[in-house]
Scaffold this active site. Structure first.
Site, PDB file in Angstrom:
ATOM      1  N   PRO A   1       0.844  -1.207   0.000  1.00  0.00           N
ATOM      2  CA  PRO A   1       0.000   0.000   0.000  1.00  0.00           C
ATOM      3  C   PRO A   1       0.879   1.257   0.000  1.00  0.00           C
ATOM      4  O   PRO A   1       1.845   1.328   0.752  1.00  0.00           O
ATOM      5  CB  PRO A   1      -0.785  -0.113   1.305  1.00  0.00           C
ATOM      6  CG  PRO A   1      -0.660  -1.521   1.745  1.00  0.00           C
ATOM      7  CD  PRO A   1       0.634  -2.023   1.184  1.00  0.00           C
ATOM      8  N   GLU A   2       0.559   2.197  -0.852  1.00  0.00           N
ATOM      9  CA  GLU A   2       1.285   3.465  -0.893  1.00  0.00           C
ATOM     10  C   GLU A   2       0.383   4.551  -0.303  1.00  0.00           C
ATOM     11  O   GLU A   2      -0.640   4.240   0.294  1.00  0.00           O
ATOM     12  CB  GLU A   2       1.695   3.774  -2.339  1.00  0.00           C
ATOM     13  CG  GLU A   2       2.574   2.682  -2.949  1.00  0.00           C
ATOM     14  CD  GLU A   2       3.019   2.982  -4.384  1.00  0.00           C
ATOM     15  OE1 GLU A   2       3.139   4.161  -4.742  1.00  0.00           O
ATOM     16  OE2 GLU A   2       3.230   2.019  -5.144  1.00  0.00           O
TER      17      GLU A   2
END
Ligand SMILES: [Zn+2]
Length: 275
Positions: free
Chosen positions: A2-3
């Protein structure tokens, strides 16, 4: 992994669903995710009310009425799920926060790399996770001038490696960096100091607009990302280059998206457009 857009999605959903709720119980199923003693953790968390949600880089925070903060790092494959207490807990569920409305907040990590920490008010400012982070790319004070000043400090750095460096700017990862470089029509192997004014301006605009758009689409669900309700994001359907190897360039040029290796990472480019 996840960014920023995926983490921000979860943070916003937490704000809308769990803030104001009381944690009536804590079940620790896999203790090592906590980085502290499970009994001590439960003692300090049980009975508190969730007063706010926050995010810094790719880290999610829940502020508690005790003044302490829960910090969640999802790493590669972690997820936070808001589910009815009666619903079966998924495999690899590690920590469960029982809420006073019949729901639970469940932290699960398929690969067991992520973690949950409980930090006192004093500890939050000292936390090693936050010590070397660069600016938040969507913050008001992250201006084009600030971006250019930071580029000027690292003129010899490879631009892709620099954008991935959390101390340069926080929250970007491989997916969004490839998209930003394509947006700016800049080759990932360029040196930061070689960008002209138009290129740095396009890159700055790309950072802001791509992240904003990706948050609006609730992130990208490459790999295992799901939001607080277990739903995938939608932005992976809108990507220009990441994961698009072999497809025609969406910029309308005669080129085809290729995958190369830059800074040790699979990197997607249109070699025709990105110079
Ligand atoms: Zn192209």
């Amino acid at each position: 992994m996840p960014e920023l857009p995926e983490t921000e999605t979860i943070k916003r959903e937490l704000e809308d669903t769990v803030v104001g709720l009381r944690i009536t119980g804590v079940d620790v199923l896999i203790e090592r995710v906590l980085r502290m003693d499970a009994t001590e953790f439960a003692r300090r968390v049980e009975g508190t009310t969730i007063t706010g949600a926050g995010r810094r880089a790719k880290i999610i925070m829940l502020h508690l009425s005790s003044g302490e903060t829960l910090l969640f790092h999802l790493m590669m494959a972690g997820s936070l799920l808001y589910q009815p207490a009666g619903m079966e807990r998924k495999e690899k569920t590690q920590v469960v926060f029982v809420l006073d409305n019949g729901y639970e907040l469940r932290y699960k990590d398929f690969r067991l790399f992520g973690y949950v920490k409980l930090l006192s008010e004093a500890d939050v400012t000292q936390a090693p996770e936050f010590a070397h982070l660069g600016p938040e790319p969507l913050a008001d004070d992250f201006t084009l001038d600030v971006f250019r000043e930071r580029l000027a400090r690292r003129p010899r750095a490879c631009i892709k490696a620099l954008l991935l460096d959390q101390s340069f700017v926080a929250g970007l990862g491989n997916i969004y960096v490839d998209e930003i470089l394509f947006y700016a029509r800049v080759h990932p192997l360029r040196r930061a100091g070689s960008l002209n004014a138009a290129e740095s301006a396009r890159m700055y605009e790309g950072i802001r607009s791509i992240l904003t758009h990706a948050i609006a689409e609730r992130g990208s669900s490459f790999s295992l990302f799901v939001d607080l309700f277990g739903n995938p994001g939608n932005y992976h359907n809108l990507l220009s280059v990441y994961g698009q190897t072999g497809k025609p360039c969406p910029g309308g040029c005669p080129g085809v998206i290729e995958k190369i290796k830059v800074a040790g990472r699979g990197t997607h480019i249109c070699a025709h457009c990105q110079k």
